[in-house]
Design a protein around this motif. Structure first.
Motif, mmCIF file in Angstrom:
data_model
loop_
_atom_site.group_PDB
_atom_site.id
_atom_site.type_symbol
_atom_site.label_atom_id
_atom_site.label_comp_id
_atom_site.label_asym_id
_atom_site.label_seq_id
_atom_site.Cartn_x
_atom_site.Cartn_y
_atom_site.Cartn_z
ATOM 1 N N ASN A 30 7.104 -56.007 -42.444
ATOM 2 C CA ASN A 30 7.036 -55.913 -40.985
ATOM 3 C C ASN A 30 8.102 -54.955 -40.453
ATOM 4 O OD1 ASN A 30 5.047 -58.191 -40.390
ATOM 5 N ND2 ASN A 30 6.576 -59.240 -41.640
ATOM 6 N N ASN A 37 6.998 -56.945 -32.985
ATOM 7 C CA ASN A 37 6.769 -56.934 -34.423
ATOM 8 C C ASN A 37 5.423 -56.288 -34.772
ATOM 9 O OD1 ASN A 37 7.914 -57.804 -36.999
ATOM 10 N ND2 ASN A 37 6.062 -59.047 -37.165
ATOM 11 N N LYS A 59 13.913 -52.598 -36.678
ATOM 12 C CA LYS A 59 14.350 -53.571 -37.679
ATOM 13 C C LYS A 59 13.191 -53.843 -38.627
ATOM 14 C CE LYS A 59 17.766 -55.991 -34.807
ATOM 15 N NZ LYS A 59 18.172 -57.307 -34.229
ATOM 16 N N SER A 60 13.510 -53.989 -39.909
ATOM 17 C CA SER A 60 12.475 -54.311 -40.884
ATOM 18 C C SER A 60 12.520 -55.799 -41.209
ATOM 19 C CB SER A 60 12.661 -53.493 -42.164
ATOM 20 O OG SER A 60 13.910 -53.782 -42.761
ATOM 21 N N GLY A 61 11.380 -56.342 -41.633
ATOM 22 C CA GLY A 61 11.311 -57.751 -41.969
ATOM 23 C C GLY A 61 10.388 -58.010 -43.142
ATOM 24 N N SER A 62 10.641 -59.096 -43.850
ATOM 25 C CA SER A 62 9.852 -59.455 -45.024
ATOM 26 C C SER A 62 8.549 -60.142 -44.628
ATOM 27 C CB SER A 62 10.666 -60.393 -45.924
ATOM 28 O OG SER A 62 11.834 -59.767 -46.383
ATOM 29 N N SER A 93 16.170 -56.708 -50.371
ATOM 30 C CA SER A 93 15.400 -57.470 -49.398
ATOM 31 C C SER A 93 15.252 -58.921 -49.836
ATOM 32 C CB SER A 93 14.009 -56.819 -49.246
ATOM 33 O OG SER A 93 13.134 -57.616 -48.507
ATOM 34 N N THR A 95 12.490 -60.287 -49.713
ATOM 35 C CA THR A 95 11.080 -60.366 -50.086
ATOM 36 C C THR A 95 10.877 -60.992 -51.459
ATOM 37 O OG1 THR A 95 10.663 -58.398 -48.745
ATOM 38 C CG2 THR A 95 8.962 -59.025 -50.309
#
Length: 286
Positions: A30, A37, A59-62, A93, A95
């Motif tokens: 994401n 988002n 911003k990045s997200g898992s 990450s 992730t």
């Protein structure tokens, strides 16, 4: 139907022919843009790059645990007997840990047949990794056979980025303040290496040719120690003379090296490295 399914997250940039041939599935990371988002797989890469410098809050997200659970279960539902998940390296990450937690939520039978592999790899390095596995994949290997090949490559996996500046890495929490301050003060293009689960600035030369020599030196080390060496290349600027020189020198100096060009970088990585520079990945094994 093949025996073993492969699942990556969306930061893995893999050749479309390989994706189709081996029925690879991607779980989307994401990207939050100005607080909204977005699934990384839904973002237009070219448009994102064009607008990048106008985007102030990235911003990045898992993925979620459920995202991985659904992807894994879908592969078993299709008839696969085993599943290998290759998330973004745990040093970069959360992730990887999310994929591990997703495995815990599977039925006992499916959990026993699901493997989460720590590749020590990322981005175009995953593309290169898959190219190095093509001959094995064509034999329809079991999960154990694939995991053995992956483990043989993991310690040597490298991804290097020469980027325009360190601002995006610092903003994303991937770099300590001292490195950022020094790099900014010197106004040079840093060379960042992902190795053994860690992201480090390994060169800050005023001469880009010295940075090129660092990269070529690393490739030479692999050539001296491993029979099979693959090099992956990506650039935002195809007219970059240094990038061209790296390609030409590799081709002339080590004609046995298999070179692969990646066409893009996932928006998640763009968020952290920016939209200028080039990348070199190395996969090697005996």
């Amino acid at each position: 139907m093949r025996k073993t399914a492969l699942i990556f997250d969306s930061t893995a940039i893999i050749d479309e022919e390989i994706v189709k041939k081996y029925d690879i599935t991607f779980v989307s990371m994401n990207v939050a843009i100005d607080g909204v988002n977005h699934r990384a797989l839904d973002i237009d890469d070219e448009e994102f790059r064009k607008q990048f410098h106008n985007l102030k809050n990235l911003k990045s997200g898992s993925p979620s645990i459920l995202d991985f659970e659904e992807a894994i279960n879908a592969k078993f539902d299709e008839g696969y007997k085993e599943v290998i998940v290759l998330p973004l390296a745990s040093g970069l990450s959360a992730t990887f840990n999310i994929a591990v937690m997703a495995r815990e939520g599977l039925s006992p039978e499916r959990k026993a047949a699901t493997y989460i592999h720590e590749s020590n790899n990322a981005s175009i390095g995953m593309d290169l990794l898959m190219h190095s596995l093509v001959e094995l994949l064509d034999t329809d290997p079991t999960a154990d056979e694939l995991l053995a090949a992956l483990e043989a490559r993991a310690p040597q996996n490298r991804v290097l980025f020469e980027i325009d500046n360190l601002r995006h890495l610092f903003r994303g929490g991937r770099l300590n303040p001292l490195k950022y301050i020094i790099g900014t003060a010197l106004k040079i293009k840093p060379l960042v290496e992902f190795k053994d689960g860690e992201l480090k600035v390994i060169a800050q030369n005023r001469s880009r040719r010295k940075t090129m020599d660092v990269i070529l030196g690393k490739i030479d080390d692999f050539v001296q120690n491993f029979k099979n060496v693959y090099v992956g290349l990506f650039t935002y600027d195809k007219e970059d003379n240094i990038f061209k020189a790296i390609h030409d020198i590799i081709k002339e100096r080590w004609p046995h090296i298999r070179i692969n060009f990646s066409k893009k970088i996932c928006p998640v990585f763009t968020t952290h490295v920016g939209v200028d520079g080039y990348s070199v990945a190395v996969v090697s094994y005996n």
